[in-house]
Design a protein around this motif. Structure first.
Motif, PDB file in Angstrom:
ATOM      1  N   PRO A 285      92.273  35.878  16.204  1.00  0.00           N
ATOM      2  CA  PRO A 285      92.697  37.269  16.158  1.00  0.00           C
ATOM      3  C   PRO A 285      91.706  38.271  16.750  1.00  0.00           C
ATOM      4  CG  PRO A 285      91.975  36.551  14.000  1.00  0.00           C
ATOM      5  CD  PRO A 285      91.942  35.340  14.878  1.00  0.00           C
ATOM      6  N   GLN A 362      95.584  35.143  22.965  1.00  0.00           N
ATOM      7  CA  GLN A 362      95.129  35.721  21.704  1.00  0.00           C
ATOM      8  C   GLN A 362      95.830  35.067  20.523  1.00  0.00           C
ATOM      9  OE1 GLN A 362      96.475  38.710  19.808  1.00  0.00           O
ATOM     10  NE2 GLN A 362      94.553  39.462  18.990  1.00  0.00           N
ATOM     11  N   GLY A 363      95.152  34.925  19.405  1.00  0.00           N
ATOM     12  CA  GLY A 363      95.756  34.341  18.209  1.00  0.00           C
ATOM     13  C   GLY A 363      96.114  32.887  18.451  1.00  0.00           C
ATOM     14  N   ASP A 364      97.354  32.527  18.151  1.00  0.00           N
ATOM     15  CA  ASP A 364      97.828  31.166  18.416  1.00  0.00           C
ATOM     16  C   ASP A 364      98.764  31.212  19.632  1.00  0.00           C
ATOM     17  OD1 ASP A 364      98.316  28.320  17.020  1.00  0.00           O
ATOM     18  OD2 ASP A 364     100.148  29.042  17.979  1.00  0.00           O
ATOM     19  N   ILE A 367     102.612  31.484  18.855  1.00  0.00           N
ATOM     20  CA  ILE A 367     103.181  32.555  18.032  1.00  0.00           C
ATOM     21  C   ILE A 367     103.283  33.795  18.917  1.00  0.00           C
ATOM     22  CG2 ILE A 367     102.873  34.047  15.998  1.00  0.00           C
ATOM     23  CD1 ILE A 367     103.443  31.238  15.139  1.00  0.00           C
ATOM     24  N   PHE A 368     104.485  34.116  19.331  1.00  0.00           N
ATOM     25  CA  PHE A 368     104.750  35.266  20.197  1.00  0.00           C
ATOM     26  C   PHE A 368     103.775  35.383  21.364  1.00  0.00           C
ATOM     27  CE2 PHE A 368     106.633  36.559  16.086  1.00  0.00           C
ATOM     28  CZ  PHE A 368     107.951  36.543  16.514  1.00  0.00           C
ATOM     29  N   THR A 392      96.258  32.437  14.009  1.00  0.00           N
ATOM     30  CA  THR A 392      97.149  33.538  14.371  1.00  0.00           C
ATOM     31  C   THR A 392      96.823  34.792  13.565  1.00  0.00           C
ATOM     32  OG1 THR A 392      99.429  34.292  14.443  1.00  0.00           O
ATOM     33  CG2 THR A 392      98.941  32.648  12.780  1.00  0.00           C
ATOM     34  N   SER A 393      96.964  35.943  14.202  1.00  0.00           N
ATOM     35  CA  SER A 393      96.721  37.202  13.498  1.00  0.00           C
ATOM     36  C   SER A 393      97.682  37.325  12.323  1.00  0.00           C
ATOM     37  CB  SER A 393      96.902  38.377  14.448  1.00  0.00           C
ATOM     38  OG  SER A 393      98.211  38.387  14.966  1.00  0.00           O
ATOM     39  N   MET A 442     104.080  43.156  16.426  1.00  0.00           N
ATOM     40  CA  MET A 442     104.637  44.078  17.429  1.00  0.00           C
ATOM     41  C   MET A 442     105.638  45.051  16.808  1.00  0.00           C
ATOM     42  SD  MET A 442     105.204  41.354  20.505  1.00  0.00           S
ATOM     43  CE  MET A 442     105.710  39.986  19.495  1.00  0.00           C
ATOM     44  N   VAL A 469      97.862  46.297   8.962  1.00  0.00           N
ATOM     45  CA  VAL A 469      96.535  45.755   9.257  1.00  0.00           C
ATOM     46  C   VAL A 469      96.313  45.849  10.763  1.00  0.00           C
ATOM     47  CG1 VAL A 469      94.954  43.823   8.928  1.00  0.00           C
ATOM     48  CG2 VAL A 469      96.893  44.128   7.378  1.00  0.00           C
ATOM     49  N   ALA A 472      92.603  43.310  13.111  1.00  0.00           N
ATOM     50  CA  ALA A 472      92.093  42.393  12.083  1.00  0.00           C
ATOM     51  C   ALA A 472      90.935  41.571  12.634  1.00  0.00           C
ATOM     52  CB  ALA A 472      93.224  41.473  11.625  1.00  0.00           C
ATOM     53  N   GLY A 500      98.101  45.885  15.930  1.00  0.00           N
ATOM     54  CA  GLY A 500      98.235  45.926  14.476  1.00  0.00           C
ATOM     55  C   GLY A 500      99.548  45.300  14.040  1.00  0.00           C
TER      56      GLY A 500
HETATM   57  N1  SAH Z   1      99.692  35.043  19.626  1.00  0.00           N
HETATM   58  C1  SAH Z   1      99.234  36.171  18.850  1.00  0.00           C
HETATM   59  C2  SAH Z   1     100.299  37.240  18.732  1.00  0.00           C
HETATM   60  C3  SAH Z   1     100.678  37.848  20.049  1.00  0.00           C
HETATM   61  S1  SAH Z   1     101.860  39.118  19.891  1.00  0.00           S
HETATM   62  C4  SAH Z   1      98.786  35.682  17.477  1.00  0.00           C
HETATM   63  O1  SAH Z   1      99.060  34.549  17.102  1.00  0.00           O
HETATM   64  O2  SAH Z   1      98.106  36.434  16.793  1.00  0.00           O
HETATM   65  C5  SAH Z   1     100.832  40.549  19.762  1.00  0.00           C
HETATM   66  C6  SAH Z   1     100.896  41.113  18.364  1.00  0.00           C
HETATM   67  O3  SAH Z   1     100.052  40.381  17.515  1.00  0.00           O
HETATM   68  C7  SAH Z   1     100.401  42.535  18.258  1.00  0.00           C
HETATM   69  O4  SAH Z   1     101.409  43.465  18.564  1.00  0.00           O
HETATM   70  C8  SAH Z   1     100.040  42.614  16.793  1.00  0.00           C
HETATM   71  O5  SAH Z   1     101.193  42.802  16.005  1.00  0.00           O
HETATM   72  C9  SAH Z   1      99.540  41.225  16.507  1.00  0.00           C
HETATM   73  N2  SAH Z   1      98.078  41.128  16.547  1.00  0.00           N
HETATM   74  C10 SAH Z   1      97.344  40.439  17.418  1.00  0.00           C
HETATM   75  N3  SAH Z   1      96.038  40.512  17.120  1.00  0.00           N
HETATM   76  C11 SAH Z   1      95.935  41.265  16.023  1.00  0.00           C
HETATM   77  C12 SAH Z   1      94.855  41.681  15.224  1.00  0.00           C
HETATM   78  N4  SAH Z   1      93.600  41.345  15.504  1.00  0.00           N
HETATM   79  N5  SAH Z   1      95.132  42.466  14.157  1.00  0.00           N
HETATM   80  C13 SAH Z   1      96.387  42.803  13.847  1.00  0.00           C
HETATM   81  N6  SAH Z   1      97.454  42.433  14.571  1.00  0.00           N
HETATM   82  C14 SAH Z   1      97.237  41.665  15.649  1.00  0.00           C
END
Ligand code: SAH
Length: 548
Positions: A285, A362-364, A367-368, A392-393, A442, A469, A472, A500
């Motif tokens: 995240p 970013q994240g996983d 996941i989106f 994932t966030s 999102m 949040v 994060a 967020g």
């Molecule tokens: N693949 C990513 C998500 C991508 S979609 C994952 O698994 O985290 C992008 C959305 O993820 C953003 O609009 C927000 O809602 C969320 N997001 C990503 N990073 C974030 C963070 N550090 N804190 C809060 N929301 C986050």
């Protein structure tokens, strides 16, 4: 508390009374800010400390020595004629034994409304100086409100060390783009306010910018908004590389742009020595501490890294830049599709040249993150990706905001969903399930439409505890705790800090119950201290493994 401001001093007359080393610091700062300095002290130039003498060499046209005793009339005679000869600022640095003179200067200056600063006598100051760091037009100032200038200086150093080295360049580039957009679009001052700086404090900042059917007029207004969004999202140090073209017609000449952006390895023999490899890797995240060791290993073994714009700077900083090329997706509002195509074709080109490509997401990645689409694309072209999960966030954010996503007798299921459907429409919204923690990604730019829909159409409880949040695991993480019915107002009042998400469900009050009780409709918590800024031991270890 005091009011922090930055003064424009060009052409002003500043009086420095006393000839100590502290005076030299004041003279330097005033001259750097463009003021003319008159130094009043009884010692002759040769007897003054070297630090002061140097300022006369450095700023020969700005500093003047008045070899005399201070006279109250100096305050009203040595200044600029256009302000009735009253001096603009007064800095005093005299020995402790001269307390009565210091007090006199302070009292007289105050009567004349001249800002006055007396060294080592906080009670005789109407203003204090900040401990500053400057790089180009970027300035950082730290105040401890008189608690300790050494401490302020230390904090300033530590803060400055966390900034990208090219912060001055970043500042100049953003300023230059902003000015050019304003000039080219000839916006009225009032319109600019609405679409630029103000947008940063508004939840509208993150509002969807339509990719389709944009008229020329809309396109003009969008550019200032795009710039604001990019300033929020893009890795800070890379902002200096953004061009006006990126903001407007990045894809007019896609092929040429691509070649120019990346200094691709030329295979002189034209023979592909080895088959390229690709991995889709989740970077977590935000914080480096939430990156997996597998992801780190991939970063270290890549020839080319294709990163999302959301991949945080801290993670990008781990890339060994001497041997690895980095390309950040140029996904700006309105050109997501073409940016994605560009990224995929860059990856393919490198793979065909036998390179190791890491698609850092970013994240996983699943996941989106369009990870599935990317997998299929590369597999269809003969390069089957290895996929590494990331945190994932959607699951990290609840943890970092003290929300156990599942909790006995409170929540027995977790749902991750989006607040934005195709082409910005509302998505298929979930029914209300009392024992479920639902995380909406999102969604924050859509809360105004989203929440009433959940309540009216899907039977959600307006009193349901929720948390917004943002960022994060980043140092500027922010948590807003409130109830479903108040989210829209809370987001509007606090502005947005992307990226967020919204966490909903009774799990939100398992640990933080007390926080959203009482009179206020929401509470705001700032910052996250859980990360480690110094990963040297780990990096050294990896370097060693690589060398073997
Ligand atoms: N693949 C990513 C998500 C991508 S979609 C994952 O698994 O985290 C992008 C959305 O993820 C953003 O609009 C927000 O809602 C969320 N997001 C990503 N990073 C974030 C963070 N550090 N804190 C809060 N929301 C986050």
């Amino acid at each position: 508390m005091t009011l922090l401001t930055s003064w424009k001093c060009k052409g002003e007359v500043h009086l420095v009374i006393g000839g100590s080393n502290a005076s030299a610091l004041r003279i330097n700062s005033a001259c750097e800010a463009g003021a003319n300095v008159k130094v009043i002290c009884e010692e002759s130039l040769e007897n003054l400390p070297i630090t002061i003498r140097t300022t006369f060499d450095l700023y020969p046209t700005q500093v003047e020595l008045l070899n005399k005793k201070f006279d109250v009339q100096d305050l009203t005679t040595l200044g600029r004629p256009e302000v009735a000869n009253v001096v603009d600022k007064v800095f005093v640095s005299l020995p402790i034994s001269e307390y009565s003179t210091k007090k006199l200067i302070y009292d007289e200056s105050r009567k004349l409304r001249i800002p006055v600063n007396v060294s080592d006598s906080p009670e005789l100051c109407t203003f204090t100086l900040l401990s500053t760091f400057t790089s180009g037009d970027f300035q950082l100032g730290v105040s401890t409100n008189g608690k300790g200038c050494k401490l302020a200086s230390r904090i300033k150093r530590e803060l400055a060390a966390t900034l990208p080295q090219n912060i001055g360049e970043v500042c100049n580039k953003v300023g230059e783009l902003r000015k050019r957009i304003q000039e080219e679009d000839q916006l009225e001052e009032t319109t600019i306010g609405e679409h630029d700086d103000d947008a940063v404090h508004s939840n509208k900042l993150n509002a969807l910018v339509e990719e389709f059917n944009m008229t020329k007029e809309q396109n003009k207004l969008q550019r200032t908004k795009w710039l604001s969004q990019i300033v929020e999202y893009f890795p800070l140090s890379s902002l200096s590389e953004i061009s006006l073209d990126d903001l407007t017609n990045a894809y007019k000449n896609t092929k040429i742009e691509m070649a120019a952006k990346i200094d691709s390895k030329v295979n002189s023999s034209g023979v592909v020595a080895k088959k390229g490899k690709i991995s889709l890797v989740g970077s977590g995240p935000g914080s480096v501490s939430l990156l997996t060791l597998g992801a780190l290993q991939e970063i270290y073994s890549a020839d080319l890294i294709l990163a999302d714009k959301l991949v945080p700077q801290q993670v990008l900083d781990l890339i060994p830049r001497q041997r690895t090329k980095l390309f950040i997706a140029r996904k700006f509002p309105g050109n997501a599709e073409r940016a994605q195509e560009e990224l995929l074709s860059l990856g393919l080109e490198a793979l065909q040249n036998g390179e190791k490509v890491v698609r850092l997401k970013q994240g996983d990645p699943y996941i989106f993150g369009r990870g599935g689409e990317e997998y299929n694309f590369f597999a269809e072209h003969g390069f089957v990706p290895q996929v590494l999960p990331g945190i994932t966030s959607a699951l990290a954010a609840p943890v970092l905001s003290n929300i156990p996503a599942t909790h006995r007798e409170v929540a027995d299921q977790v749902l991750i969903c989006t607040g934005t459907g195709r082409r910005g429409a509302l998505p298929n919204l979930p029914e209300f399930v009392k024992s479920r923690t639902t995380v909406f990604l999102m969604s924050l730019h859509r809360v105004v439409d989203l929440i009433p829909n959940l309540i009216k159409e899907k039977g959600w409880d307006p009193e349901l505890p929720v948390a917004v949040v943002e960022r994060a695991s980043c140092p500027d993480q922010r948590i807003i705790r409130t109830r479903l019915g108040d989210v829209a107002e809370a987001v509007e009042a606090n502005g947005s800090r992307p990226p967020g998400l919204l966490v909903t469900g009774y799990a939100c009050e398992v640990i933080e119950k007390a926080k959203i009780e009482g009179n206020s409709k929401w509470t705001v918590e700032e910052g996250w201290n859980g990360g480690h800024s110094n990963f040297n031991p780990l990096l050294e270890l990896i370097e060693k493994v690589q060398e073997k």
